[in-house]
Design an enzyme around this catalytic site. Structure first.
Site: not given
Length: 346
Positions: A43-45
């Site tokens: 999700i950090k993208d």
């Protein structure tokens, strides 16, 4: 033809999957947003590209510059992918509690990785926070991302994660269960969803060794709560500026063992190969089951891929060393139990 102009255009629009076996005791529908399908497998993208683009717009990040960040691995991967496409260098600091796979993956996409000790105060010169900050002051044309206090982090989730969940559930979501670390995911997503429906309950998952739950409940910053822990991706020993406690309805803490055991259970029972924080979230949902009614729709966020944890939660030896495997062990007395009444031969 249908294609993306570069890998960054594939970020977001991740699948929503109904969970079945592992949440059989939950009285309502439980859906998982599987963020491991992002190009950096987490999700950090979403916030990585947003933080870089905002830094470019403000002039803080200039062409040919060096991106510096302290990361547990996933934010670094998102930043590194963006850096490859946009032509930046990357230097990441991380802690020695993170899986080896995370550091190896960062190096595979061209980043320099500096491993720092876990068991030091954030202000210690050797902490991964402090080293990243120092490097940003020493290296010309560099930009320290600082995901903890960079508000572009939570804005990314307000603009993408929240709307995707609302749309996928047709606005029927009643509860969001999400890990709390830097605070960007829980705050940004919660703000959007509560604007749509203030009755949606936001439950944050914390870990033992983190100060977030107690601070939310008492307003006391108790460093006595802080100690080392194994679980990755959630919990904090600082108060990041990205956390807005007013949009969080409650916290529940999950043990390291439960997080690790349930990470493996998700793969075995649902066929979804996701990371350590996902295990903590599922155990958290089970701990919160009395809060759910049959008509509710609970959404959990599976933050990253199980590939990051092959040498840890998915490794029997690693699990056994920490007492996380509940298994039958053969002892000497088990071998002789059928003839224990006979004389001992020496």
């Amino acid at each position: 033809m249908s294609f993306s102009k570069n890998i960054l255009e594939t970020i977001g629009n991740t699948p929503m999957v109904q969970l079945n076996s592992i949440v059989a005791e939950i009285p309502c529908q439980v859906l998982a947003k599987v963020e491991s399908t992002n190009p950096g497998n987490s999700i950090k993208d979403r916030m990585a590209i947003r933080m870089i683009e905002d830094a470019e717009k403000s002039g803080a990040l200039k062409p040919g510059g060096t991106i510096i960040e302290g990361t547990s691995g996933n934010t670094g991967m998102g930043l590194a992918i963006a850096a490859v496409v946009k032509g930046y260098k990357c230097i990441f600091t991380t802690t020695d509690k993170q899986s080896k796979e995370k550091a190896d993956i960062l190096r595979a996409v061209g980043a320099e990785v500096i491993v720092c000790p876990t068991n030091v105060e954030p202000e210690d010169p050797g902490s991964y926070y402090s080293v990243a900050k120092r490097l940003s002051l020493e290296i010309p044309n560099s930009y320290w991302v600082n995901q903890y206090d960079n508000l572009s982090n939570r804005q990314a989730h307000y603009e993408s994660t929240g709307p995707e969940i609302w749309e996928a559930t047709d606005g029927k979501i009643t509860h969001l269960v999400v890990g709390a670390g830097t605070g960007g995911t829980v705050t940004g997503t919660a703000r959007y969803l509560k604007e749509k429906n203030p009755n949606i309950k936001i439950w944050a998952i914390d870990t033992f060794g983190s100060l977030l739950k107690k601070y939310h409940e008492t307003g006391v910053l108790d460093m006595g709560e802080v100690h080392s822990y194994v679980t990755e991706g959630i919990g904090e020993d600082i108060l990041p500026k990205n956390v807005d406690f007013s949009v969080i309805d409650g916290f529940t803490k999950v043990t390291d063992k439960d997080a690790a055991v349930y990470t493996r259970k998700i793969a075995l029972e649902e066929g979804i190969f996701v990371g350590n924080s996902a295990g903590a979230l599922i155990k958290g949902v089970l701990q919160l089951k009395e809060h759910f009614k049959p008509e509710d729709v609970v959404v959990v966020l599976f933050h990253d891929s199980g590939s990051r944890y092959i040498g840890k939660m998915f490794n029997d030896d690693w699990m056994r060393e920490r007492g996380f495997l509940d298994e039958e062990i053969t002892k000497a007395e088990d071998v002789i139990k059928d003839h224990i009444d006979k004389p001992l031969i020496v």
